[in-house]
Design a protein around this motif. Structure first.
Motif, PDB file in Angstrom:
ATOM      1  N   LEU A  72      34.623  25.040  41.030  1.00  0.00           N
ATOM      2  CA  LEU A  72      34.639  26.578  40.533  1.00  0.00           C
ATOM      3  C   LEU A  72      33.741  27.481  41.389  1.00  0.00           C
ATOM      4  O   LEU A  72      33.774  28.596  41.043  1.00  0.00           O
ATOM      5  CB  LEU A  72      34.162  26.489  39.067  1.00  0.00           C
ATOM      6  CG  LEU A  72      35.221  25.822  37.894  1.00  0.00           C
ATOM      7  CD1 LEU A  72      34.414  26.071  36.680  1.00  0.00           C
ATOM      8  CD2 LEU A  72      36.553  26.475  37.988  1.00  0.00           C
ATOM      9  N   ASP A  73      32.895  26.665  42.361  1.00  0.00           N
ATOM     10  CA  ASP A  73      31.888  27.513  43.140  1.00  0.00           C
ATOM     11  C   ASP A  73      32.866  28.531  43.921  1.00  0.00           C
ATOM     12  O   ASP A  73      33.939  28.176  44.425  1.00  0.00           O
ATOM     13  CB  ASP A  73      31.264  26.530  44.065  1.00  0.00           C
ATOM     14  CG  ASP A  73      30.087  25.696  43.275  1.00  0.00           C
ATOM     15  OD1 ASP A  73      29.960  26.223  42.083  1.00  0.00           O
ATOM     16  OD2 ASP A  73      29.684  25.081  43.778  1.00  0.00           O
ATOM     17  N   GLY A  74      32.278  29.779  43.990  1.00  0.00           N
ATOM     18  CA  GLY A  74      32.847  30.568  44.811  1.00  0.00           C
ATOM     19  C   GLY A  74      33.875  31.616  44.111  1.00  0.00           C
ATOM     20  O   GLY A  74      34.348  32.582  44.737  1.00  0.00           O
ATOM     21  N   ILE A  75      34.384  31.261  43.062  1.00  0.00           N
ATOM     22  CA  ILE A  75      35.214  32.059  42.191  1.00  0.00           C
ATOM     23  C   ILE A  75      34.308  33.397  41.549  1.00  0.00           C
ATOM     24  O   ILE A  75      33.327  33.414  41.370  1.00  0.00           O
ATOM     25  CB  ILE A  75      35.859  31.638  40.917  1.00  0.00           C
ATOM     26  CG1 ILE A  75      36.449  30.417  41.404  1.00  0.00           C
ATOM     27  CG2 ILE A  75      36.487  32.355  40.109  1.00  0.00           C
ATOM     28  CD1 ILE A  75      37.131  29.739  40.144  1.00  0.00           C
ATOM     29  N   ILE A  76      34.692  34.640  41.955  1.00  0.00           N
ATOM     30  CA  ILE A  76      34.204  35.793  41.512  1.00  0.00           C
ATOM     31  C   ILE A  76      34.987  36.361  40.117  1.00  0.00           C
ATOM     32  O   ILE A  76      36.087  36.493  40.044  1.00  0.00           O
ATOM     33  CB  ILE A  76      34.592  36.869  42.631  1.00  0.00           C
ATOM     34  CG1 ILE A  76      33.925  36.578  43.826  1.00  0.00           C
ATOM     35  CG2 ILE A  76      33.645  38.384  42.029  1.00  0.00           C
ATOM     36  CD1 ILE A  76      32.559  36.064  43.889  1.00  0.00           C
ATOM     37  N   TYR A  77      33.922  36.567  39.261  1.00  0.00           N
ATOM     38  CA  TYR A  77      34.568  37.034  37.760  1.00  0.00           C
ATOM     39  C   TYR A  77      33.774  38.471  37.614  1.00  0.00           C
ATOM     40  O   TYR A  77      32.684  38.955  38.087  1.00  0.00           O
ATOM     41  CB  TYR A  77      34.001  36.074  36.815  1.00  0.00           C
ATOM     42  CG  TYR A  77      34.616  34.719  36.840  1.00  0.00           C
ATOM     43  CD1 TYR A  77      35.681  34.618  36.396  1.00  0.00           C
ATOM     44  CD2 TYR A  77      33.784  33.618  37.425  1.00  0.00           C
ATOM     45  CE1 TYR A  77      36.217  33.129  36.337  1.00  0.00           C
ATOM     46  CE2 TYR A  77      34.299  32.388  37.279  1.00  0.00           C
ATOM     47  CZ  TYR A  77      35.704  32.101  36.737  1.00  0.00           C
ATOM     48  OH  TYR A  77      35.981  30.856  36.813  1.00  0.00           O
ATOM     49  N   LYS A  78      34.559  39.210  36.803  1.00  0.00           N
ATOM     50  CA  LYS A  78      34.109  40.523  36.170  1.00  0.00           C
ATOM     51  C   LYS A  78      33.877  40.378  34.665  1.00  0.00           C
ATOM     52  O   LYS A  78      34.803  39.838  34.128  1.00  0.00           O
ATOM     53  CB  LYS A  78      35.265  41.509  36.753  1.00  0.00           C
ATOM     54  CG  LYS A  78      34.732  43.051  36.077  1.00  0.00           C
ATOM     55  CD  LYS A  78      35.448  44.140  36.569  1.00  0.00           C
ATOM     56  CE  LYS A  78      35.425  45.235  36.066  1.00  0.00           C
ATOM     57  NZ  LYS A  78      36.301  46.385  36.240  1.00  0.00           N
TER      58      LYS A  78
END
Length: 206
Positions: A99-105
């Motif tokens: 999951l590292d590196g996923i960008i969430y809002k």
């Protein structure tokens, strides 16, 4: 009641953040401390009481094979109870390595929290390696998972708040770890103050 305090839907703040394993595990530790360890302590107390009953039986009626078997079972149960939180922690840490590196809002409303994925390296890597934009990017965006909407007005969601994190816990279901710095210092303080007023006992300062 939470339902009585929450009226309408007001956007309190929004921000983007990158998923990091260490961040998620910090939030999970907080979750375990607040919810899991209390349950573990209660279960261990019950096991100890059962052990005391068996000890009294041995003192009054003498030792028997049945008493020995029961004591061994209680010991195995106690070891299982005590080791389960750590095993769960290790299993989660291993499972979220990708999951590292996923960008969430994250959008924090007065009545809900909306978490959406805006960039996933795994989806991006499936696109055009030349890095061209346009139709390819549109297709990648379509492959991203839909936004998750967490309703705060149904009494099944707690928000744990530390100086660094908001941990949104859907009881018996899931949890989301959102860093407060995603909203800026003033924004995170505003969100915390509003939730403290709106959510009552469902907003927990840690």
């Amino acid at each position: 009641m939470t339902e009585d305090r929450i009226t309408g839907s007001e956007l309190l703040g929004e921000g983007e953040y990158e998923s990091r394993r260490d961040l998620i595990m910090r939030g999970f530790k907080l979750f375990q401390k607040k919810y899991v360890f209390k349950r573990v302590a209660l279960q261990i107390v019950l096991v100890i009481i059962a052990g005391i009953i068996q000890a009294v039986n041995i003192l009054t009626a003498g030792f028997s094979a049945v008493n020995g078997i029961v004591l061994l079972i209680l010991l195995a149960v106690a070891i299982t109870i005590l080791s389960r939180p750590r095993l769960t922690y290790n299993k989660l840490e291993e499972s979220i390595s990708g999951l590292d590196g996923i960008i969430y809002k994250a959008q924090m409303y007065s009545d809900k929290v909306v978490v959406s994925t805006i960039f996933d390296p795994a989806v991006e890597s499936e696109g055009d390696p030349s890095g061209e934009t346009g139709e390819e990017n549109t297709e990648n965006e379509a492959e991203l998972p839909p936004a998750t909407i967490i309703h705060l007005d149904q009494g099944v969601v707690d928000i744990l708040c530390t100086e660094e994190l908001f941990v949104v816990y859907i009881k018996g279901s899931n949890m989301y770890v959102i860093p407060r710095d995603a909203f800026g210092e003033e924004g995170s303080v505003h969100i915390a103050r509003k939730y403290e007023d709106l959510l009552g006992t469902h907003f927990i300062l840690c």
